[in-house]
Design a protein around this motif. Structure first.
Motif, PDB file in Angstrom:
ATOM      1  N   LEU A  32      26.327   4.868   0.680  1.00 33.55           N
ATOM      2  CA  LEU A  32      25.421   5.819   1.320  1.00 33.55           C
ATOM      3  C   LEU A  32      24.765   5.154   2.526  1.00 33.55           C
ATOM      4  O   LEU A  32      24.510   3.947   2.522  1.00 33.55           O
ATOM      5  N   ALA A  68      21.522   4.681   4.892  1.00 35.22           N
ATOM      6  CA  ALA A  68      20.060   4.769   4.782  1.00 35.22           C
ATOM      7  C   ALA A  68      19.440   4.565   6.154  1.00 35.22           C
ATOM      8  O   ALA A  68      19.634   3.526   6.778  1.00 35.22           O
ATOM      9  N   LEU A  84      15.963   5.375   1.386  1.00 33.71           N
ATOM     10  CA  LEU A  84      16.021   5.960   0.069  1.00 33.71           C
ATOM     11  C   LEU A  84      15.500   7.389   0.020  1.00 33.71           C
ATOM     12  O   LEU A  84      16.200   8.273  -0.430  1.00 33.71           O
ATOM     13  N   LEU A  86      17.694  10.474   2.562  1.00 42.20           N
ATOM     14  CA  LEU A  86      18.970  10.178   3.205  1.00 42.20           C
ATOM     15  C   LEU A  86      19.627  11.458   3.675  1.00 42.20           C
ATOM     16  O   LEU A  86      20.065  11.579   4.803  1.00 42.20           O
ATOM     17  N   THR A 123      18.756  11.162  -2.067  1.00 40.14           N
ATOM     18  CA  THR A 123      19.298   9.850  -2.438  1.00 40.14           C
ATOM     19  C   THR A 123      18.845   9.445  -3.834  1.00 40.14           C
ATOM     20  O   THR A 123      19.638   8.929  -4.630  1.00 40.14           O
ATOM     21  N   LEU A 181      23.846   0.882  -0.568  1.00 39.69           N
ATOM     22  CA  LEU A 181      23.048   1.483   0.498  1.00 39.69           C
ATOM     23  C   LEU A 181      23.187   0.638   1.751  1.00 39.69           C
ATOM     24  O   LEU A 181      22.871  -0.562   1.744  1.00 39.69           O
TER      25      LEU A 181
END
Length: 285
Positions: free
Chosen positions: A239, A241, A247, A250, A256, A269
């Motif tokens: 993911l 960020a 966090l 996102l 997230t 992340l």
């Protein structure tokens, strides 16, 4: 000098699971594992408030021995105990070991996990732009990833230098990579995937990865991401960020966090650099 991972550990089975996964992940590059236990004064913990003072040195000694025993069970691992508030300890570990990434377990006790992430780790990582690997307590046995899914939304991003430094690590895995673009689909109309979204990823991924659309018709992007993980049979989720919302937002506010709560596989992340969105780029609603 071999690259390093910093793994934040305690004395739980979940922490050992995270350390073992990190060891496997970094194995092809000969990564040095730095196991860091942040020692908190037991007198500050409510359950230890009435512990007899003579027992406190023994508690710290037991903690040190358990950490050393864990390091001995892992390849190329060293143990360090830092006695400082969590944000300062994390910053000290980064300064001392210059890690490629930080790793920690994602406990089933979501309240505690959310608290540690939001209040201790993420303020430091927002400032340092270091990647963070989160390993679920109930995840599969540690193994090199075979299918890696990268999830992005409609907003512009440019990966940080620390994120791009992971390119040799990703190239060392025997993995197939795919990128899924999660966006809201209204009235069955699907817009084409913006080509610009893959620009920063081309510097990171070892081979060009197919970029696919994952429709979020139900206004639930977290569910769309988790569905994409299941459809791809991914064993690692990546993911992006952004600095403004490390966090917390996102994709959209707490998406997230929802992904982390429901994801059955480890999540990496990757911080993006600021500015995270130019004026001409609309945010996803």
């Amino acid at each position: 000098m071999n690259p390093a991972f910093v793994v934040l550990v305690n004395h739980s089975a979940a922490a050992e699971q995270a350390a073992r996964y990190a060891a496997v992940l970094g194995g092809p590059l000969g990564v040095q594992l730095e196991l860091v236990h942040v020692y908190q004064d037991p007198m500050l913990l409510s359950e230890m408030a009435f512990a007899p003072v003579p027992y406190l040195p023994q508690l710290q000694s037991d903690a040190d021995e358990a950490l050393q025993a864990l390091a001995e069970r892992l390849p190329a691992a060293e143990a360090t105990v830092l006695a400082a508030p969590m944000p300062y300890a994390v910053q000290e570990a980064i300064d001392r070991f210059q890690p490629l990434l930080l790793a920690m377990s994602l406990s089933a006790e979501q309240g505690l996990a959310d608290y540690l992430l939001r209040n201790h780790l993420l303020p430091v990582l927002r400032a340092t732009h270091h990647p963070l690997l989160l390993v679920p307590e109930t995840g599969p046995p540690p193994a090199l990833p075979r299918r890696v899914l990268v999830a992005v939304d409609a907003e512009y991003f440019a990966l940080s230098a620390a994120s791009l430094a992971l390119a040799p690590l990703l190239a060392s895995w025997p993995a197939a990579f795919s990128v899924v673009h999660v966006r809201h689909i209204a009235s069955g109309f699907e817009q084409p995937v913006p080509e610009r979204l893959g620009g920063s990823l081309r510097e990171l991924l070892p081979v060009p990865a197919p970029l696919e659309l994952c429709g979020d018709a139900g206004h639930d992007p977290a569910a769309a991401v988790l569905r994409a993980v299941a459809d791809a049979q991914a064993d690692l989720l990546v993911l992006i960020a952004r600095p403004r919302s490390f966090l917390g937002r996102l994709f959209h506010r707490s998406v997230t966090a929802e992904v982390l709560r429901g994801c059955p596989v480890p999540v990496l992340l990757l911080p993006a650099d600021a500015p995270d969105q130019p004026d001409w780029m609309p945010a996803m609603s």
